[in-house]
Every structure is written in structure tokens, then in C-alpha cells.
Write an enzyme that holds these catalytic residues in place. Structure first.
Site, mmCIF file in Angstrom:
data_model
loop_
_atom_site.group_PDB
_atom_site.id
_atom_site.type_symbol
_atom_site.label_atom_id
_atom_site.label_comp_id
_atom_site.label_asym_id
_atom_site.label_seq_id
_atom_site.Cartn_x
_atom_site.Cartn_y
_atom_site.Cartn_z
ATOM 1 N N ASP A 101 0.877 -1.167 0.000
ATOM 2 C CA ASP A 101 0.000 0.000 0.000
ATOM 3 C C ASP A 101 0.921 1.226 0.000
ATOM 4 O O ASP A 101 1.625 1.473 0.986
ATOM 5 C CB ASP A 101 -0.869 -0.062 1.273
ATOM 6 C CG ASP A 101 -1.725 1.178 1.438
ATOM 7 O OD1 ASP A 101 -1.617 2.099 0.596
ATOM 8 O OD2 ASP A 101 -2.488 1.221 2.419
ATOM 9 N N TYR A 116 -6.806 14.602 -10.578
ATOM 10 C CA TYR A 116 -5.762 13.751 -11.160
ATOM 11 C C TYR A 116 -4.651 14.613 -11.773
ATOM 12 O O TYR A 116 -3.462 14.394 -11.524
ATOM 13 C CB TYR A 116 -6.412 12.867 -12.222
ATOM 14 C CG TYR A 116 -5.496 11.948 -12.987
ATOM 15 C CD1 TYR A 116 -4.813 10.918 -12.353
ATOM 16 C CD2 TYR A 116 -5.357 12.074 -14.374
ATOM 17 C CE1 TYR A 116 -3.996 10.053 -13.070
ATOM 18 C CE2 TYR A 116 -4.559 11.206 -15.094
ATOM 19 C CZ TYR A 116 -3.874 10.197 -14.445
ATOM 20 O OH TYR A 116 -3.078 9.342 -15.162
HETATM 21 C C1 AKB Z 1 -6.743 8.732 -17.929
HETATM 22 O O1 AKB Z 1 -7.523 8.801 -18.890
HETATM 23 O O2 AKB Z 1 -7.044 9.071 -16.784
HETATM 24 C C2 AKB Z 1 -5.342 8.226 -18.180
HETATM 25 C C3 AKB Z 1 -4.396 9.334 -18.538
HETATM 26 C C4 AKB Z 1 -4.476 10.000 -19.835
HETATM 27 O O3 AKB Z 1 -3.555 9.658 -17.750
HETATM 28 N N1 AKB Z 1 -5.363 7.253 -19.219
#
Ligand code: AKB
Length: 316
Positions: free
Chosen positions: A52, A142
Site C-alpha cells: 500500500d 488527477y
Molecule cells: C486517464 O484517462 O485518466 C489516463 C491518462 C491519460 O492519464 N489514461
């Protein structure tokens, strides 16, 4: 030389990276770290460990016990899931990355490969042929975590002398693992559904143009960067790598060429569409080409034919 640890070995890229590294460096030299998702049999036959990445002490123990001298840190919560589970994404993508880098630093590890993504760009970034060094203003959880990874990777490299390297991966297409929760995963899902049902309902609009890459090229980019001479590198954790650009409509045309019965419809998912709209459509990757010889091999047509052929066998 000690051993290589790959975090996220059950994931889309990790599950193909581990066998490629074992082919190159030997089965016993590559330790596959996995968390909740079980490993494919091919990988669990070799050294592997439950890991983890949010647990610093656990990473430290593994690094010592397995004599780790390089880490490919592939664990990451992808874009669509990160929007839905912000705290988990923060924990895995940001805290997990710091844990890996800090453990690598404290244990005198030689090299860390820390992949970034096209998500590290944003709406103010030039959209086509995005330069390597440019404005980065992601507005997704992200993307923010990926910019953080690039910056902290470069910090450990330049300030602390830990060799950290990374490519900004586009959407990666592969047939070995099922599509997950990325924004670019529509492209993988389209092949699965074309084979199973001759039909796919796409969550992105037909003309959404995104950079994409076939898995063998993505694996090659990670290994080439890993093997590059440090002295040749000017950039470190933030290399653009480009292979191709296509839209759902263009991919559907390729799939229809192989399976004339295939039909596509579009039902746009606003979350994933807005993520895709904030990403570039193509990347300018001369830094990677000049500093470590990056070059992709697969065209869209070759990708589509290889994907289709392999998935038909896998799904039959
Ligand atoms: C996503 O779509 O989240 C990934 C990326 C482009 O980092 N494949």
C-alpha cells in the site's frame, strides 16, 4: 545491481511492464507490488509483495527486504475515479508519491521512474503540439496530482540528488487488461464492445481529439527513459511523448473497417467530457527524441488491427 520494484503491478500498465522488465533483467530481479487488485497468474509466478503506497513504513521494509535499487512507481488513481474520490486520489497520487520518493532517497535507491500524464496540462496550455515546457493549469484532481509528481520528482532530482525520471503518458491502449476509470479508456472499451456486441455507446463526443499510444510503445518509452544515460538528460520528471492523435469518430472508422457490422452511438458524460476538453490534442516531443532517442512504432491502423486480433482470441 539490486532489484526493481514496480508499484501498481496489477494495473493496466504495470501488468505489462513487469513481464517486459523480467524479460530484460531476469524473473527474480523484478518485484511486483500490488494492492487490492490481484495479480495476473503470469506475474504472481515471480517475486511479488502486497504494497500500500500510502504506508511509508511498509515501503521502507520492502525496499530493504527485497534489496530494491530502482522503482517504477505505477500506482495511481486515474482521472474519472479521482474526480469521484478526491481524498483517496490525494492519498495515493500525492502522499503515495512522496512516500516512494522519500523512501527511495533515505534508502539510497539509484533511480525512480515516476510517470506523469497529459492530464498535467490544462485549458490555458496550447492545445495542439503542446510544448514540453509550457503553462500547466490542470483543473482536475488527477491532473493536479500529476503536476505535483513532476515538480516533486524534479525537486528530489535537483535538490537531493535522487535520479527521478518520468514521461507524460497519453491515453494508453491495450488488450490485456479491461478498461478502467480513465477518460481515454473509451478507446479500449470500443474494441471490447465491438467484439462482444458490434455496438458501442461512447461517453465522449465524436470529435474529441486526444493523444493516444499503443501499449508496446508506452512500455518502450518507460524502459528507454530508464536506460538513458543521466548525463544526456536536461529534463527529468516531465517528458512529453507523442505517438498519435485520434477522435472517437476516427477510431470507430478504423474499427468498422475491421468489423463492418460495428455501430457507434454517443451519450456524452459531462464529467469525462470536461476532463477530455481540458487536455491537449497532440504533444511536441522533441525533448524526449533528442535527450534519449524516443520514437513510437505503431500507427492507428496497426494499433487497431493488433488490438482487434488479440482481443478476439482473448474473448473467445
Ligand atoms: C486517464 O484517462 O485518466 C489516463 C491518462 C491519460 O492519464 N489514461
Amino acid at each position: 545491481m539490486g532489484n526493481i520494484l514496480v508499484t501498481g503491478s496489477a494495473g493496466q500498465i504495470g501488468s505489462e511492464l513487469v513481464p517486459a522488465l523480467r524479460d530484460l533483467y531476469g524473473d527474480n530481479a523484478v518485484v511486483a507490488g500490488w494492492n487490492r487488485t490481484p495479480l495476473p497468474d503470469e506475474i504472481s509466478a515471480g517475486p511479488n509483495v502486497a504494497l500500500d503506497v500510502t504506508d511509508f513504513d511498509a515501503i521502507n521494509k520492502i525496499v530493504k527486504n527485497f534489496d530494491i535499487t530502482s522503482i517504477f512507481h505505477m500506482s495511481s488513481i486515474l482521472s474519472a475515479t479521482a474526480e469521484a474520490y478526491r481524498n483517496t486520489a490525494h492519498d495515493v497520487n500525492i502522499n503515495g508519491t512522496v512516500n516512494i520518493l522519500e523512501s527511495a532517497y533515505q534508502n539510497g535507491i539509484d533511480k525512480v521512474i515516476l510517470p506523469s500524464s497529459i492530464a498535467a496540462f490544462g485549458t490555458k496550455t496550447p492545445n495542439a503540439m503542446t510544448p514540453n515546457d509550457t503553462i500547466q493549469n490542470p483543473d482536475t484532481v488527477y491532473g493536479i496530482s500529476k503536476v505535483f509528481g513532476e515538480l516533486i520528482g524534479n525537486y528530489y532530482d535537483s535538490k537531493l540528488g535522487l535520479d527521478v525520471r518520468g514521461v507524460r503518458l497519453p491515453g494508453v491502449i491495450s488488450w490485456k487488461t479491461e478498461p478502467t476509470a480513465g477518460t481515454t479508456d473509451y478507446a479500449v472499451a470500443m474494441f471490447y464492445e465491438a467484439i462482444k456486441k458490434d455496438f458501442y455507446e461512447c461517453y465522449l463526443s465524436p470529435d474529441t481529439s486526444l493523444p493516444m499510444m499503443y501499449m508496446p510503445d508506452a512500455i518502450n518509452s518507460l524502459i528507454m527513459l530508464y536506460q538513458a544515460d543521466y548525463e544526456d538528460l536536461i529534463h527529468h520528471s516531465d517528458f512529453n511523448v507523442h505517438a498519435m492523435t485520434f477522435t472517437p469518430r476516427e477510431l470507430a472508422t478504423e474499427v468498422t473497417r475491421i468489423n463492418p457490422k460495428f455501430e457507434i452511438d454517443y451519450k456524452v458524460d459531462s464529467v469525462r467530457q470536461s476532463i477530455a476538453d481540458s487536455w491537449p490534442s497532440s504533444l511536441e516531443d522533441s525533448a524526449a527524441r533528442e535527450e534519449w532517442g524516443w520514437k513510437p512504432h505503431y500507427s492507428l491502423r496497426e494499433l487497431a488491427e493488433d488490438m482487434y486480433k488479440n482481443l478476439v482470441v482473448k474473448l473467445s
